[in-house]
Design a protein around this motif. Structure first.
Motif, PDB file in Angstrom:
ATOM      1  N   LEU A 192       0.853  -0.807  -0.060  1.00 61.84           N
ATOM      2  CA  LEU A 192      -0.217   0.094   0.027  1.00 61.84           C
ATOM      3  C   LEU A 192       0.754   1.289   0.208  1.00 61.84           C
ATOM      4  O   LEU A 192       0.442   2.229  -1.203  1.00 61.84           O
ATOM      5  CB  LEU A 192      -0.593  -0.308   1.273  1.00 61.84           C
ATOM      6  CG  LEU A 192      -1.938   0.478   1.447  1.00 61.84           C
ATOM      7  CD1 LEU A 192      -2.276   1.622   0.396  1.00 61.84           C
ATOM      8  CD2 LEU A 192      -2.466   1.599   2.932  1.00 61.84           C
ATOM      9  N   LEU A 193       2.471   1.767   0.963  1.00 61.92           N
ATOM     10  CA  LEU A 193       2.566   2.200   0.779  1.00 61.92           C
ATOM     11  C   LEU A 193       3.443   2.874  -0.450  1.00 61.92           C
ATOM     12  O   LEU A 193       3.852   3.668  -1.009  1.00 61.92           O
ATOM     13  CB  LEU A 193       3.947   2.631   2.169  1.00 61.92           C
ATOM     14  CG  LEU A 193       3.119   1.687   3.111  1.00 61.92           C
ATOM     15  CD1 LEU A 193       4.087   2.252   4.124  1.00 61.92           C
ATOM     16  CD2 LEU A 193       2.735   3.589   3.958  1.00 61.92           C
ATOM     17  N   GLU A 194       3.929   1.496  -0.803  1.00 61.29           N
ATOM     18  CA  GLU A 194       4.227   2.066  -2.227  1.00 61.29           C
ATOM     19  C   GLU A 194       3.467   2.687  -3.523  1.00 61.29           C
ATOM     20  O   GLU A 194       3.983   3.148  -4.505  1.00 61.29           O
ATOM     21  CB  GLU A 194       5.510   0.243  -2.721  1.00 61.29           C
ATOM     22  CG  GLU A 194       6.168   0.611  -4.126  1.00 61.29           C
ATOM     23  CD  GLU A 194       7.428   1.534  -3.807  1.00 61.29           C
ATOM     24  OE1 GLU A 194       8.459   1.601  -4.307  1.00 61.29           O
ATOM     25  OE2 GLU A 194       7.859   1.700  -3.356  1.00 61.29           O
ATOM     26  N   ILE A 195       2.485   1.966  -3.366  1.00 61.38           N
ATOM     27  CA  ILE A 195       1.618   2.154  -4.339  1.00 61.38           C
ATOM     28  C   ILE A 195       1.382   3.360  -4.383  1.00 61.38           C
ATOM     29  O   ILE A 195       1.517   4.378  -5.024  1.00 61.38           O
ATOM     30  CB  ILE A 195       0.079   1.298  -4.175  1.00 61.38           C
ATOM     31  CG1 ILE A 195       0.892   0.208  -4.951  1.00 61.38           C
ATOM     32  CG2 ILE A 195      -1.025   1.845  -4.895  1.00 61.38           C
ATOM     33  CD1 ILE A 195      -0.361  -0.754  -4.406  1.00 61.38           C
ATOM     34  N   LEU A 196       0.962   4.338  -2.538  1.00 58.17           N
ATOM     35  CA  LEU A 196       0.734   5.651  -2.200  1.00 58.17           C
ATOM     36  C   LEU A 196       2.395   6.686  -2.830  1.00 58.17           C
ATOM     37  O   LEU A 196       1.721   7.112  -3.465  1.00 58.17           O
ATOM     38  CB  LEU A 196       0.632   5.362  -0.905  1.00 58.17           C
ATOM     39  CG  LEU A 196      -0.736   4.670  -0.255  1.00 58.17           C
ATOM     40  CD1 LEU A 196      -0.269   5.273   1.313  1.00 58.17           C
ATOM     41  CD2 LEU A 196      -1.915   6.063  -1.129  1.00 58.17           C
ATOM     42  N   ARG A 197       3.674   5.857  -2.484  1.00 58.27           N
ATOM     43  CA  ARG A 197       4.653   6.931  -3.000  1.00 58.27           C
ATOM     44  C   ARG A 197       4.576   7.280  -5.140  1.00 58.27           C
ATOM     45  O   ARG A 197       4.576   8.744  -5.209  1.00 58.27           O
ATOM     46  CB  ARG A 197       5.671   6.031  -2.765  1.00 58.27           C
ATOM     47  CG  ARG A 197       6.322   6.046  -0.979  1.00 58.27           C
ATOM     48  CD  ARG A 197       7.429   5.326  -0.585  1.00 58.27           C
ATOM     49  NE  ARG A 197       7.706   4.677   0.831  1.00 58.27           N
ATOM     50  CZ  ARG A 197       7.390   3.496   0.810  1.00 58.27           C
ATOM     51  NH1 ARG A 197       7.366   2.707  -0.339  1.00 58.27           N
ATOM     52  NH2 ARG A 197       7.969   3.163   1.643  1.00 58.27           N
ATOM     53  N   ARG A 198       4.270   6.210  -5.282  1.00 61.16           N
ATOM     54  CA  ARG A 198       4.477   6.371  -7.085  1.00 61.16           C
ATOM     55  C   ARG A 198       3.113   6.654  -7.367  1.00 61.16           C
ATOM     56  O   ARG A 198       3.048   8.242  -8.461  1.00 61.16           O
ATOM     57  CB  ARG A 198       4.093   5.074  -7.661  1.00 61.16           C
ATOM     58  CG  ARG A 198       5.698   3.705  -6.903  1.00 61.16           C
ATOM     59  CD  ARG A 198       5.956   3.001  -7.861  1.00 61.16           C
ATOM     60  NE  ARG A 198       6.409   2.188  -7.538  1.00 61.16           N
ATOM     61  CZ  ARG A 198       6.907   0.791  -8.062  1.00 61.16           C
ATOM     62  NH1 ARG A 198       6.972   0.648  -9.464  1.00 61.16           N
ATOM     63  NH2 ARG A 198       7.968  -0.600  -7.481  1.00 61.16           N
ATOM     64  N   ILE A 199       1.930   7.016  -7.148  1.00 63.84           N
ATOM     65  CA  ILE A 199       0.617   8.020  -7.104  1.00 63.84           C
ATOM     66  C   ILE A 199       1.146   9.141  -6.906  1.00 63.84           C
ATOM     67  O   ILE A 199       0.527  10.077  -7.130  1.00 63.84           O
ATOM     68  CB  ILE A 199      -0.069   7.071  -6.332  1.00 63.84           C
ATOM     69  CG1 ILE A 199      -0.482   5.910  -7.652  1.00 63.84           C
ATOM     70  CG2 ILE A 199      -1.122   7.998  -6.986  1.00 63.84           C
ATOM     71  CD1 ILE A 199      -1.772   5.238  -6.655  1.00 63.84           C
ATOM     72  N   ARG A 200       1.465   9.361  -6.061  1.00 63.55           N
ATOM     73  CA  ARG A 200       2.134  10.988  -4.833  1.00 63.55           C
ATOM     74  C   ARG A 200       3.359  11.722  -6.168  1.00 63.55           C
ATOM     75  O   ARG A 200       2.706  12.333  -6.516  1.00 63.55           O
ATOM     76  CB  ARG A 200       2.323  10.754  -3.684  1.00 63.55           C
ATOM     77  CG  ARG A 200       2.824  11.956  -2.936  1.00 63.55           C
ATOM     78  CD  ARG A 200       1.676  12.974  -3.607  1.00 63.55           C
ATOM     79  NE  ARG A 200       0.489  13.475  -2.814  1.00 63.55           N
ATOM     80  CZ  ARG A 200      -0.378  13.636  -2.581  1.00 63.55           C
ATOM     81  NH1 ARG A 200      -0.696  14.606  -4.040  1.00 63.55           N
ATOM     82  NH2 ARG A 200      -1.253  13.081  -2.588  1.00 63.55           N
ATOM     83  N   ALA A 201       4.122  11.121  -6.076  1.00 57.38           N
ATOM     84  CA  ALA A 201       5.709  10.831  -7.847  1.00 57.38           C
ATOM     85  C   ALA A 201       4.148  11.679  -9.188  1.00 57.38           C
ATOM     86  O   ALA A 201       4.588  12.112  -9.427  1.00 57.38           O
ATOM     87  CB  ALA A 201       6.060  10.440  -7.464  1.00 57.38           C
ATOM     88  N   LEU A 202       3.082  10.539  -9.149  1.00 59.15           N
ATOM     89  CA  LEU A 202       2.692  10.096 -10.305  1.00 59.15           C
ATOM     90  C   LEU A 202       1.703  11.931 -10.603  1.00 59.15           C
ATOM     91  O   LEU A 202       1.524  12.747 -11.752  1.00 59.15           O
ATOM     92  CB  LEU A 202       2.107   9.457 -10.978  1.00 59.15           C
ATOM     93  CG  LEU A 202       0.947   9.389 -12.238  1.00 59.15           C
ATOM     94  CD1 LEU A 202       2.014   9.174 -13.110  1.00 59.15           C
ATOM     95  CD2 LEU A 202       0.377   8.036 -11.975  1.00 59.15           C
ATOM     96  N   VAL A 203       0.560  11.939  -9.763  1.00 52.30           N
ATOM     97  CA  VAL A 203      -0.219  13.430  -9.581  1.00 52.30           C
ATOM     98  C   VAL A 203       0.217  14.556  -9.102  1.00 52.30           C
ATOM     99  O   VAL A 203       0.125  15.309  -9.688  1.00 52.30           O
ATOM    100  CB  VAL A 203      -1.124  12.158  -8.753  1.00 52.30           C
ATOM    101  CG1 VAL A 203      -1.346  11.692  -9.169  1.00 52.30           C
ATOM    102  CG2 VAL A 203      -1.295  12.501  -7.493  1.00 52.30           C
ATOM    103  N   ALA A 204       1.244  14.963  -7.975  1.00 51.44           N
ATOM    104  CA  ALA A 204       1.998  15.832  -7.609  1.00 51.44           C
ATOM    105  C   ALA A 204       0.442  16.480  -7.055  1.00 51.44           C
ATOM    106  O   ALA A 204       1.579  18.222  -7.791  1.00 51.44           O
ATOM    107  CB  ALA A 204       2.834  16.772  -9.549  1.00 51.44           C
ATOM    108  N   GLY A 205       0.244  16.047  -6.683  1.00 50.00           N
ATOM    109  CA  GLY A 205      -0.827  17.551  -5.865  1.00 50.00           C
ATOM    110  C   GLY A 205      -1.644  17.709  -7.300  1.00 50.00           C
ATOM    111  O   GLY A 205      -2.448  18.437  -6.708  1.00 50.00           O
ATOM    112  N   GLY A 240       1.896  10.815   1.837  1.00 52.61           N
ATOM    113  CA  GLY A 240       1.596  11.425   0.932  1.00 52.61           C
ATOM    114  C   GLY A 240       0.047  11.141   0.427  1.00 52.61           C
ATOM    115  O   GLY A 240      -0.514  12.089   0.191  1.00 52.61           O
ATOM    116  N   ALA A 241      -0.564  10.542   1.581  1.00 54.53           N
ATOM    117  CA  ALA A 241      -2.101  10.246   1.226  1.00 54.53           C
ATOM    118  C   ALA A 241      -2.340  11.401   1.646  1.00 54.53           C
ATOM    119  O   ALA A 241      -2.164  12.551   3.253  1.00 54.53           O
ATOM    120  CB  ALA A 241      -2.812   8.545   2.314  1.00 54.53           C
ATOM    121  N   ASP A 242      -4.116  11.689   1.434  1.00 55.65           N
ATOM    122  CA  ASP A 242      -4.155  12.970   1.153  1.00 55.65           C
ATOM    123  C   ASP A 242      -5.538  13.065   3.079  1.00 55.65           C
ATOM    124  O   ASP A 242      -6.656  14.193   3.489  1.00 55.65           O
ATOM    125  CB  ASP A 242      -5.508  13.805   0.697  1.00 55.65           C
ATOM    126  CG  ASP A 242      -4.055  14.531  -0.154  1.00 55.65           C
ATOM    127  OD1 ASP A 242      -3.438  14.809   0.488  1.00 55.65           O
ATOM    128  OD2 ASP A 242      -4.483  14.005  -0.808  1.00 55.65           O
TER     129      ASP A 242
END
Length: 373
Positions: A192-205, A240-242
């Protein structure tokens, strides 16, 4: 704002999603898609109606990110640009009305993940999943997030609950690994954490990222309960989850959670308070609710930051508007018999129906079968 001052206070998720109130439509799979997971006209009718119902936002439920991963053959998928483009008009409509739809990304787990199936292993066991399979799961979540962002979605939700893939990794019952992906609560959360890391980098806010988190599976000491997530909660925030929404129950325990409202509310309330003591992230609450007054108290006493309704809105899309206007007698109330969930596996049912909503009332011959049972 009267007696609903807490519920009607706006809320922001991340930097990409502002909501006019703290009510949300919880994720429900209506099973009104075709055989390849593309929405039929009824899908749009339902969500367009729900958008007008009074919730500040809602979850577009159960978008499977793997063509082989589905609960029924009528479920929604998000596995190609064509699937994404189907949703673009609905996402735009919700955004234009300031009632954003969050795209829920779901992986139910791939049958046959065990190279040598063993009847002694619980359903959903991920202990034997290979590193290549795990990397594939991560890529599928990232690809689906990219597709959602490409059609203008303001938020996505990573589904890590209810006994499906990511919650199977979180649970000591179904994850007995002793590598990077298991061996301690924090390691079991690593996928779960690795998915969140990569998605956070992808969407960049550019999109808010929610996590639907399993806080109790109802299986006792050998299963997953919120106390095992002590370190995990802070890690979810740090990568980086919101926001986090609480979820309870797996296949073996859904009956208890769905039928015993006081039990479910008690478990979820305790879990939500546990989470709020350990993170600054907004915490969402959903547990068989059909009262805005109760939801108002949940926010007022600090149990949760936003509150969701599922079957109550399935029964009446205008439920929030009616209760906000104090038209309680006008609400078409859910009967809480969970027949809508039985529709998913009933051969005679071609979709999910409702006992009381005239827009998709269950055919009487199917209703009679359930009542006889």
């Amino acid at each position: 704002m009267g007696s609903f001052a807490n519920l009607l206070t706006p809320i922001r998720f991340g930097t990409a999603m502002d909501c006019t109130n703290r009510l949300y439509f919880s994720s429900v799979g209506f099973d009104v898609c075709d055989e390849v997971g593309r929405p039929l006209p009824a899908f749009f009718d339902i969500y367009e109606s729900i958008i007008e119902g009074g919730c500040g936002f809602g979850f577009l439920g159960n978008a499977s990110i793997d063509p082989q991963s589905q609960y029924t053959d009528r479920g929604l998928k998000l596995v190609s640009r064509e699937h994404a483009e189907d949703l673009r008009p609905l996402i735009a409509l919700a955004r234009g009305k300031q009632r954003p739809l969050v795209v829920q990304l779901q992986h139910y787990g791939v049958p046959g993940v065990d190279s040598e199936p063993d009847a002694s292993r619980p359903k959903g066991d991920v202990t034997a999943a290979s590193d290549a399979q795990i990397e594939g799961y991560i890529a599928q979540f990232c690809d689906a997030a990219r597709l959602a962002m490409g059609i203008g979605a303001q938020a996505i939700q990573i589904h890590a609950a209810n006994g499906y893939l990511l919650s199977s990794f979180l649970s000591p019952r179904t994850n007995r690994r002793r590598d990077r992906w298991g061996g301690s609560p924090l390691k079991r959360a690593e996928l779960l954490l690795e998915i969140l890391r990569r998605i956070r980098a992808l969407v960049a806010g550019r999109m808010a990222v929610f996590v639907r988190l399993q806080v109790d599976d109802g299986l006792g000491d050998g299963g997953l309960h919120v106390e095992l997530l002590d370190e995990v909660i802070g890690a979810i925030e740090s990568v980086g989850a919101d926001a986090i929404t609480c979820a309870t129950g797996v296949a073996e325990t859904f009956g208890k959670f769905l039928s015993e409202r006081d039990y479910t509310v008690g478990v979820t309330s305790a879990a939500a308070r546990f989470l709020k003591a350990r993170t600054r992230l907004p915490i969402g609450f959903a547990a068989n609710l059909d009262s805005l007054s109760f939801a108002e108290r949940l926010i007022g006493d600090g149990t949760a930051d936003f509150v969701g309704f599922g079957r109550a809105i399935v029964a009446d899309h205008q439920f929030p508007n009616k209760e906000l206007a104090n038209r309680l007698e006008a609400v078409n109330r859910c009967r809480w018999d969970s027949y809508c969930l039985r529709d998913k596996k009933e051969p005679l049912a071609s979709r999910v129906y409702c006992c009381v909503n005239e827009a998709y009332l269950r055919p009487q011959h199917i209703q009679a079968i359930y009542q006889e049972k």
